[in-house]
Every structure is written in structure tokens, then in C-alpha cells.
Design an enzyme around this catalytic site. Structure first.
Site, PDB file in Angstrom:
ATOM      1  N   TRP A 195       0.866  -1.183   0.000  1.00 62.85           N
ATOM      2  CA  TRP A 195       0.000   0.000   0.000  1.00 62.85           C
ATOM      3  C   TRP A 195       0.898   1.227   0.000  1.00 62.85           C
ATOM      4  O   TRP A 195       2.127   1.105   0.006  1.00 62.85           O
ATOM      5  CB  TRP A 195      -0.946  -0.009   1.204  1.00 62.85           C
ATOM      6  CG  TRP A 195      -2.296   0.575   0.845  1.00 62.85           C
ATOM      7  CD1 TRP A 195      -2.762   1.824   1.121  1.00 62.85           C
ATOM      8  CD2 TRP A 195      -3.333  -0.082   0.103  1.00 62.85           C
ATOM      9  NE1 TRP A 195      -4.031   1.981   0.604  1.00 62.85           N
ATOM     10  CE2 TRP A 195      -4.400   0.826  -0.024  1.00 62.85           C
ATOM     11  CE3 TRP A 195      -3.463  -1.350  -0.458  1.00 62.85           C
ATOM     12  CZ2 TRP A 195      -5.580   0.525  -0.691  1.00 62.85           C
ATOM     13  CZ3 TRP A 195      -4.633  -1.664  -1.128  1.00 62.85           C
ATOM     14  CH2 TRP A 195      -5.679  -0.730  -1.241  1.00 62.85           C
ATOM     15  N   ASP A 196       0.293   2.404  -0.023  1.00 63.32           N
ATOM     16  CA  ASP A 196       1.146   3.595  -0.094  1.00 63.32           C
ATOM     17  C   ASP A 196       1.756   3.960   1.253  1.00 63.32           C
ATOM     18  O   ASP A 196       2.470   4.953   1.364  1.00 63.32           O
ATOM     19  CB  ASP A 196       0.390   4.794  -0.692  1.00 63.32           C
ATOM     20  CG  ASP A 196      -0.871   5.163   0.050  1.00 63.32           C
ATOM     21  OD1 ASP A 196      -1.150   4.572   1.104  1.00 63.32           O
ATOM     22  OD2 ASP A 196      -1.592   6.072  -0.427  1.00 63.32           O
ATOM     23  N   TRP A 197       1.505   3.162   2.279  1.00 63.61           N
ATOM     24  CA  TRP A 197       2.142   3.351   3.581  1.00 63.61           C
ATOM     25  C   TRP A 197       2.785   2.071   4.107  1.00 63.61           C
ATOM     26  O   TRP A 197       3.202   2.031   5.268  1.00 63.61           O
ATOM     27  CB  TRP A 197       1.148   3.880   4.620  1.00 63.61           C
ATOM     28  CG  TRP A 197      -0.238   3.291   4.484  1.00 63.61           C
ATOM     29  CD1 TRP A 197      -1.337   3.928   4.021  1.00 63.61           C
ATOM     30  CD2 TRP A 197      -0.658   1.942   4.790  1.00 63.61           C
ATOM     31  NE1 TRP A 197      -2.430   3.075   4.011  1.00 63.61           N
ATOM     32  CE2 TRP A 197      -2.037   1.859   4.485  1.00 63.61           C
ATOM     33  CE3 TRP A 197      -0.024   0.814   5.289  1.00 63.61           C
ATOM     34  CZ2 TRP A 197      -2.770   0.685   4.666  1.00 63.61           C
ATOM     35  CZ3 TRP A 197      -0.751  -0.355   5.467  1.00 63.61           C
ATOM     36  CH2 TRP A 197      -2.107  -0.417   5.157  1.00 63.61           C
ATOM     37  N   ASN A 462     -14.256   0.743   1.138  1.00 57.81           N
ATOM     38  CA  ASN A 462     -13.508   1.992   1.179  1.00 57.81           C
ATOM     39  C   ASN A 462     -13.247   2.493  -0.231  1.00 57.81           C
ATOM     40  O   ASN A 462     -12.552   1.833  -1.017  1.00 57.81           O
ATOM     41  CB  ASN A 462     -12.172   1.793   1.904  1.00 57.81           C
ATOM     42  CG  ASN A 462     -11.280   3.019   1.818  1.00 57.81           C
ATOM     43  OD1 ASN A 462     -11.549   4.042   2.438  1.00 57.81           O
ATOM     44  ND2 ASN A 462     -10.228   2.937   1.010  1.00 57.81           N
ATOM     45  N   GLU A 463     -13.847   3.621  -0.577  1.00 54.74           N
ATOM     46  CA  GLU A 463     -13.554   4.417  -1.772  1.00 54.74           C
ATOM     47  C   GLU A 463     -13.924   3.757  -3.099  1.00 54.74           C
ATOM     48  O   GLU A 463     -13.546   4.272  -4.165  1.00 54.74           O
ATOM     49  CB  GLU A 463     -12.069   4.838  -1.795  1.00 54.74           C
ATOM     50  CG  GLU A 463     -11.691   5.703  -0.608  1.00 54.74           C
ATOM     51  CD  GLU A 463     -10.286   6.260  -0.656  1.00 54.74           C
ATOM     52  OE1 GLU A 463     -10.012   7.236   0.067  1.00 54.74           O
ATOM     53  OE2 GLU A 463      -9.451   5.720  -1.422  1.00 54.74           O
ATOM     54  N   GLU A 559     -11.809  10.881   6.234  1.00 55.09           N
ATOM     55  CA  GLU A 559     -10.380  10.743   5.939  1.00 55.09           C
ATOM     56  C   GLU A 559      -9.826  12.103   5.544  1.00 55.09           C
ATOM     57  O   GLU A 559     -10.442  12.817   4.748  1.00 55.09           O
ATOM     58  CB  GLU A 559     -10.102   9.768   4.784  1.00 55.09           C
ATOM     59  CG  GLU A 559     -10.080   8.312   5.143  1.00 55.09           C
ATOM     60  CD  GLU A 559      -9.497   7.462   4.015  1.00 55.09           C
ATOM     61  OE1 GLU A 559      -8.644   7.987   3.262  1.00 55.09           O
ATOM     62  OE2 GLU A 559      -9.891   6.289   3.886  1.00 55.09           O
TER      63      GLU A 559
END
Length: 760
Positions: A195-197, A462-463, A559
Site C-alpha cells: 500500500w502507499d504506507w 472503502n472508496e 479521511e
């Protein structure tokens, strides 16, 4: 099936039991197993269960620290291999004489074939389901062998994608995430492919408890509970649904529902058919003679919990099966209604009939390896949330449905849980196999979690509505196909399951979403980010993050946030001295958000000076200072944004929620978190304790086109349930001397929101 039963009530005094779920004759297989890779070149004798292959290899010294430098890529070979767990166990004659003997797997990660004594007894394909296999005919008295052969999740997902009739995007994560492809084809933590984190660690293993159960009569599989007020709002009622699994023969017995601490018990006579799941509904009435204290979120009152124990007592044997649950009495409503003289609808929650401003953050997996997410780890993180005056955490849909102790702690601490189902940032397949798998997953997880007072809302994904409506993954060319898939999965499949198994709390199809307006538009709104409806996610890294006017005047912001780096003390444990340069290969490898490192610098230089020196001996200090500055910018930016939302409670936006992204970290790297990996507070978390305080004073500056002056608005916001009186003192001082230039004093009685204006 439904049951007919006899009903009787008796008065008794109860003693509390400490076992949450028990029945006679359970044989645990937790402990030491042997694992081998596919070609048998690697063997680990003492692999711990629950656990993962990665953790076993770390313990054996085959792998080092998985988070050290570039090891997320170096160790990728583990995820590409197929691994098998083995062990032997002894069975007694008495155990095998029971009519039903089952293998109970609380969590298998993820795709596996299970063999007993060389024969296939079942398979798994979902990390989020409990699997139960009838294995009586495969066992023998004395020594037995069990083998669980896992398939590479990466290879499985790729194969499923190639077999599908059409593309289901996105295929792969961005290259800078160093991740794996097609995670949407496997029911596994979506962030485990990167993921981006966080890193890509596509784990395999027996990640939850495993064992054998044996019984002659029946066992209680699940218990769901719904508390509600009766007509007139006087007595409380507790609706208890008991799910019983019978053995190979028909059974007569008694289901006993006990409310501890009060002389309340209901006994139901039941007649059970063989090899069937039975559902029994019972209602306890708690009259006004037994006063009940309500459960309140953190900051609003006490978190009083009560105990209900459900037992099954068969007529034919001395076996007992029982389940003990803790529950809180509270009501929850999601209010979406017209606002006078405004376009759109409100979006806020009422707990026990009172509107609540939701203050909190978003939760991601606390580690790539779930066996390391222990109760002390979770308790530290959740207590940090409480210490920062949070009252809600959103469990994000790309991780896992958390361990039982997570929700038990949330109940005790008063942290409301916004629970996503585990779907995020993707389209998903909707073939029959996938939908059946999801249906069983949601059924199991809702039954497991719905008794927790802390859980106040379900969210389907989510999203994904935003992704479809805004063409994130180039779905516009075949929009009807993907929209139909979306509605099929989240509306036609998920909503009925959640309504059937719970129905006591709101369900939101997606986040962000326009709520009722999205439903009106066929479940996919033209603009799911419309601030006049539902909840929004807001990110802007290009404009001035210290300017409050940047932020949306939204009903609810679930968020938002900005990146920072962890402290040097945290980062140095997974790096070498040569890495301590802001643009080193290590730092670039760690940054998974496109342009993230540059964005942080651009945000800093708007208001602060970056450290510079031509002296090479100071390079390490410059590196440390730069890390520190990213935390200053993050803390101030999120403070300004959060206070704009808290002020919005009393303004035209009617904002009633602010959940920043994100609470915690999965490893030592740049992210939006306020807590570093390991739990250390970033500067943002210290700020959060202030901007989420029950009462805040929030000044801001504004310029009007029809005025040559700047206006300073000073707003006081209170989340307290009662008015407070006091004096508001405002002083304007020079920055260079701190000399008072202007002063205003005002007597105030603060009920939620107070605004005082002063002109400069």
C-alpha cells in the site's frame, strides 16, 4: 431453520464465568508445528501456531528483520513459494466415540488444502472465515497426522485474474510500492500486497487458533445480541439469537439465557434435527425494577458493560456448551435529513439520542504479521487514542477484521468503531464462487462482532463508489458492467446479509459516499465527494496546508491528512548510516506515495526554513532536522484542518465528524500516522490531544471583498453535555515584542458553539 420452543422464566443468582466460549471435549492444536517449502529445501521444526511462515523463518534465523532496509523485496521469495504445515497428535478412544468430531480452524491465511492421515478433508480460500470440517471418519485411535498445504497467495490471485472473463481493475499497484498484482481476486488483507504506507508481505500460515471438537449433542456456534427500548421507552429488551450446530442425531434439550447480576433467566426447550444449524430467538425483558446504566462513548459518560451467558443443556448427556458475551446498552442512529434553508442532507450520529461529534482517526493493520499484533500492542495504541481525546476509530477496509480483544478493549475504553468490510480501492469479481465466499465471510464476521457496543456502523467498502464514479481505474468505457458488479456485491449480496444478522446499527454502502443521495442515484452518485451529503475524504498536497480556507465545508470528513517521516530514533533501527540522507535509495524505497517526499518539502518551505549546510559533517544532523520538520508541518496542518471541521459544527456546513488518516503505522516509514510503528507519539498526536479536547478555542483570520480590514474570528467549541460559563479573553500581541495591541473580553455561556468576532 426456525424452532418451536416452550418458554419459562425462573429466578436465580449467578456467578460470573470467565470462559467466553466453551464446550466439552476440545483438543487444541496450537503450539509447535513443522513447516516445509514446496521442494523441501527448507524445514523449520518449531513453527508457532498461531503464526505465519515469515515469523517461523525469522525465529529459525533464516530471515532477519523483515523491515530492515530493502528486505520487503529481498524476502519476496517466501511469498512466491508454497508452504506446508505438519504435525502429529494423539486421539483417545473416548474422544473418537463422540458422534461428531470436527476440525475447527479460526483463521487460515489463505488458500490451503487440509489433509488428515493423508486424506483431503477440506480446503480454504478466505482469510476472514472460520472453517469447520467433519473429520471423524478420517481419524484413528492413537497417532494421527495433519497437513495444511498453503498455496502462494500471489500466484493464486494471478491465476484467478487470468481465468476471469474480463479485466477487474486495478491490475497492479503503482511501481513505487514494490507490490504484487491482482489482490482483489483473493479474500485476504488487501494491503498485504503493498500500500502507499506499507510493504508487500503476502503471508501464509495458520494465523488464528486451530483444534478439534467432539460432541454427542450440539454446540453453540454463535450468539448475536440486540438491545433496545420497549414502547414508551421504559424497560430495556435484550434480543438474543443462538446458533446451534447439532451432531449426527436428533436432540432434545434446553437453551438457557442468563443475565448476570440480575435475577433474570429464560429457559427454552428445543427439539433439534440432526446435522443442522438451528437459530433460536429469545428476548429478555429488564424491567424498571432493575436499573440499567447506558454505555457512552469516551468523553460522554461511563462505559458500563453487562454479561449475558447462553448455555445448551442436552437431555441425553452431561455435555454443556455455552458462550459468554459482554454487552453495553446504547442506541445508535445515523441522521440524514434536510437542513432548513440549505441544499443537501445532514450526516451525523446520535448515541442514546444525543448528537455526537465524532473525533478520531483511521486504523490500519498494526503489523504485516498478525501474530505480532498482541493484546498489549493494541492496548497501547487504543489507549493512546483515548489519551488524545478520541471517541471513534474507523477500521479501514484494506486490512483485517481485528482480533476479539481489539473490540473488547474498544468497549471498555469507549471508542466507537466504524467497521469497514474488507474491500478497498478496487473493482471486485462477482462470479458465483467469489460471491458465495463473501456471503459466508460477512455472515461470520457480523455474527462475531455485532454484540460489541463500540461497533456503531458497518461500511461496505472503502472508496470504491468514488473510484467507479470518478473513473480511477479506467472503467468508464465499460461503466455499466462495473456498476452492475458494484451493486451486485455491496447492495444485493452484502446489505441483506448484514440486515439479517444484525439490523441494530446503520449500514453505509461506501465511504466516501453521499449516503441517501447515492442510494437515490442508483448507489453510485455522480459526485460521491459532494460535501453537502454523506462523508468525504479530502487530500490536497499542492496548496497551502496552513490555510483553513483550503478545506471543505463538509457534513462529515472520515479521511484527511498529511504525511510525515517517523523520528530518527525509530528509523535508525531499520537503516544504516549511508541511508541517512533525505534522497537516499533507502528513503526513496521507503516512500510509497508518488511524489510524497517532495510534497513534504514543498509544504515545509511555505512557512519554515529547510536546514542547509556545505559542511559534510553536519549531514546527519540535517537529515534529523528534516525528519523533524516534516512532523511539525504535519501536526500544524492537521490541527488547522481539524479545527476548521470542529468549528463547522456551528456553521452552515453542519460538520459532525473529523477522522484523520491515520492513527498507527505498519512499519518504519513515511505515512500519515500520528503514532509511529511501536507506538511512539509523533508531534501530531500531541497536537491531537489538544485539538480534540472537549473544549477548544479556535481563532482564524478572514478577509472579505467588501472590507479593507482583516477579521479575526474566535470560536469556542464544546463537546460537553452540559453548558459551561466563563470569560473569554482575547489578546492580540505583536510577534516581535509580545506587546498587547488589542484586547477583548466577553462573558460566555458555552453550549456546543460560541463565536466572537473582532476586527483589526
Amino acid at each position: 431453520m426456525w424452532l418451536t420452543f416452550l418458554f419459562s422464566t425462573v429466578t436465580v443468582i449467578f456467578v460470573a464465568f470467565h470462559c467466553k466460549f466453551c464446550h466439552a471435549n476440545f483438543f487444541s492444536l496450537n503450539g509447535r508445528w513443522t513447516i516445509k517449502n514446496e521442494n523441501r529445501s527448507i524445514t523449520v521444526q518449531d513453527a508457532s501456531v498461531p503464526g505465519s511462515v515469515h515469523s517461523a523463518l525469522i525465529t529459525a534465523g533464516i530471515l532477519g528483520d523483515p523491515y530492515y532496509r530493502f528486505n520487503d523485496v529481498v524476502y519476496r521469495w517466501v511469498a512466491y513459494d508454497n508452504w506446508t504445515y505438519y504435525r502429529e497428535f494423539n486421539m483417545s478412544y473416548e474422544f473418537l466415540q463422540k458422534r461428531s468430531v470436527n476440525l475447527v480452524c479460526d483463521g487460515l491465511d489463505t488458500v490451503a488444502i487440509i489433509r488428515i492421515n493423508g486424506q483431503v478433508v477440506g480446503s480454504s480460500s478466505n482469510m476472514f472465515r472460520k472453517y469447520i470440517f467433519n473429520i471423524k471418519s478420517f481419524l484413528m485411535t492413537g497417532s494421527n497426522k495433519i497437513e495444511i498445504a498453503f498455496e502462494s497467495a500471489v500466484k493464486y490471485a494471478s491465476a484467478k485474474s487470468s481465468q476471469h472473463a474480463y479485466s477487474v481493475p486495478p491490475d497492479c499497484p503503482p511501481p513505487m510500492q514494490h507490490g504484487e498484482c491482482h489482490v482483489n481476486f483473493i479474500r485476504k488483507a488487501q494491503s498485504s500486497f503493498s500500500w502507499d504506507w506499507g510493504p508487500a508481505y503476502a503471508t501464509q500460515g495458520i494465523w488464528k487458533s486451530i483444534g478439534l471438537e467432539a460432541y454427542d449433542s450440539a454446540v453453540i456456534r454463535d450468539v448475536t445480541i440486540r438491545t433496545h427500548k420497549g414502547k414508551g421507552g421504559t424497560a430495556w429488551y435484550v434480543d438474543v439469537t443462538t446458533f446451534l450446530q447439532t451432531s449426527q442425531s436428533s436432540q432434545n434439550g434446553t437453551v438457557i439465557v442468563q443475565f448476570f447480576g440480575y435475577p433474570i433467566v429464560v429457559e427454552n426447550r428445543v427439539y433439534l434435527h440432526p446435522s443442522t444449524e438451528h437459530r433460536l430467538k429469545t428476548t429478555l425483558k429488564i424491567s424498571n425494577a432493575y436499573p440499567i446504566k447506558r454505555w457512552w462513548p469516551n468523553g460522554m459518560g461511563e462505559q458500563v458493560l453487562y454479561t449475558v451467558r447462553v448455555s445448551y443443556v442436552p437431555d441425553s448427556s452431561s455435555e454443556r456448551s455455552f458462550k459468554t458475551l459482554r454487552l453495553g446498552f446504547r442506541t445508535v442512529e445515523l441522521v440524514q435529513e434536510p437542513i432548513p434553508d440549505q441544499e443537501g442532507l445532514s450526516f451525523y450520529f446520535k448515541i442514546n439520542g444525543e448528537p455526537v461529534f465524532m473525533k478520531g482517526s483511521n486504523w490500519i493493520p498494526a503489523d504485516s504479521f498478525q501474530e505480532r499484533v498482541t493484546q498489549p500492542v493494541v492496548e497501547n495504541l487504543l489507549q493512546s487514542a483515548v489519551s488524545a481525546n478520541m471517541n471513534v476509530i474507523r477500521v479501514w477496509g484494506g486490512g483485517v477484521y481485528e482480533h476479539d480483544f481489539f473490540y473488547e478493549l474498544a468497549d471498555k475504553l469507549g471508542i466507537m468503531i466504524w467497521q469497514d468490510l474488507m474491500f478497498t480501492c478496487a473493482m471486485y469479481p462477482t462470479d458465483r464462487e467469489f460471491l458465495t465466499n463473501v456471503q459466508k465471510e460477512v455472515t461470520y464476521q457480523v455474527r462475531r462482532l455485532q454484540h460489541h457496543a463500540a461497533v456503531i456502523v458497518w461500511s461496505g467498502n472503502n472508496e470504491n463508489e468514488a473510484a467507479l464514479a470518478q473513473n480511477w481505474y479506467s472503467t468508464k468505457s465499460n461503466y455499466s458492467l462495473y456498476r452492475n458488479d458494484y451493486v451486485l456485491l455491496y447492495v444485493n449480496i452484502t446489505i441483506p446479509v448484514v440486515a439479517e444478522e444484525d439490523g441494530s446499527r446503520p449500514f453505509i454502502v461506501s465511504s466516501p459516499s453521499n449516503g441517501k443521495e447515492s442510494e437515490k442515484e442508483g448507489w453510485v452518485a455522480k459526485n460521491p465527494a459532494d460535501p453537502k451529503y454523506g462523508d468525504v475524504h479530502f487530500y490536497n498536497y499542492l496548496d497551502d496546508s496552513w490555510d483553513w480556507r483550503l478545506y471543505p465545508q463538509a457534513r462529515f470528513v472520515s479521511e484527511y491528512g498529511y504525511q510525515s517521516w517517523p523520528s530518527f530514533e525509530t528509523l535508525k533501527n531499520v537503516s544504516r548510516k549511508e541511508d541517512w540522507n533525505y534522497f537516499s535509495s533507502f528513503m526513496q524505497h521507503r516512500q510509497h506515495h508518488p511524489l510524497g517526499s517532495l510534497e513534504m518539502l514543498f509544504q515545509i518551505i511555505r512557512h519554515l526554513d529547510l536546514p542547509q549546510s556545505d559542511d559534510d559533517t553536519k549531514s546527519e544532523q540535517i537529515f534529523k532536522d528534516t525528519l523533524y520538520l516534516t512532523q511539525i508541518n504535519q501536526a500544524v496542518s492537521v490541527k488547522i484542518e481539524t479545527e476548521s471541521y470542529r468549528r463547522g459544527r456551528g456553521m452552515d456546513s453542519h460538520t459532525m465528524g473529523a477522522l484523520y488518516w491515520q492513527l498507527n503505522d505498519i512499519w518504519q516509514g513515511p505515512s500519515w500516522s500520528s503514532l509511529e510503528y511501536g507506538g511512539k507519539w509523533k508531534m501530531l498526536h500531541y497536537f491531537a490531544a489538544h485539538f480534540f479536547a472537549p473544549v477548544i478555542i479556535s481563532p482564524y483570520e478572514e478577509t472579505y471583498s467588501n472590507s479593507s480590514a482583516n477579521w479575526i474570528h474566535v470560536v469556542a467549541v464544546s463537546d460537553l453535555r452540559k453548558p459551561i460559563a466563563g470569560t473569554l479573553l482575547i489578546e492580540l500581541r505583536r510577534w516581535d515584542s509580545f506587546k498587547v495591541v488589542s484586547k477583548l473580553t466577553s462573558k460566555v455561556i458555552l453550549v456546543g458553539f460560541y463565536k466572537l468576532l473582532s476586527m483589526l
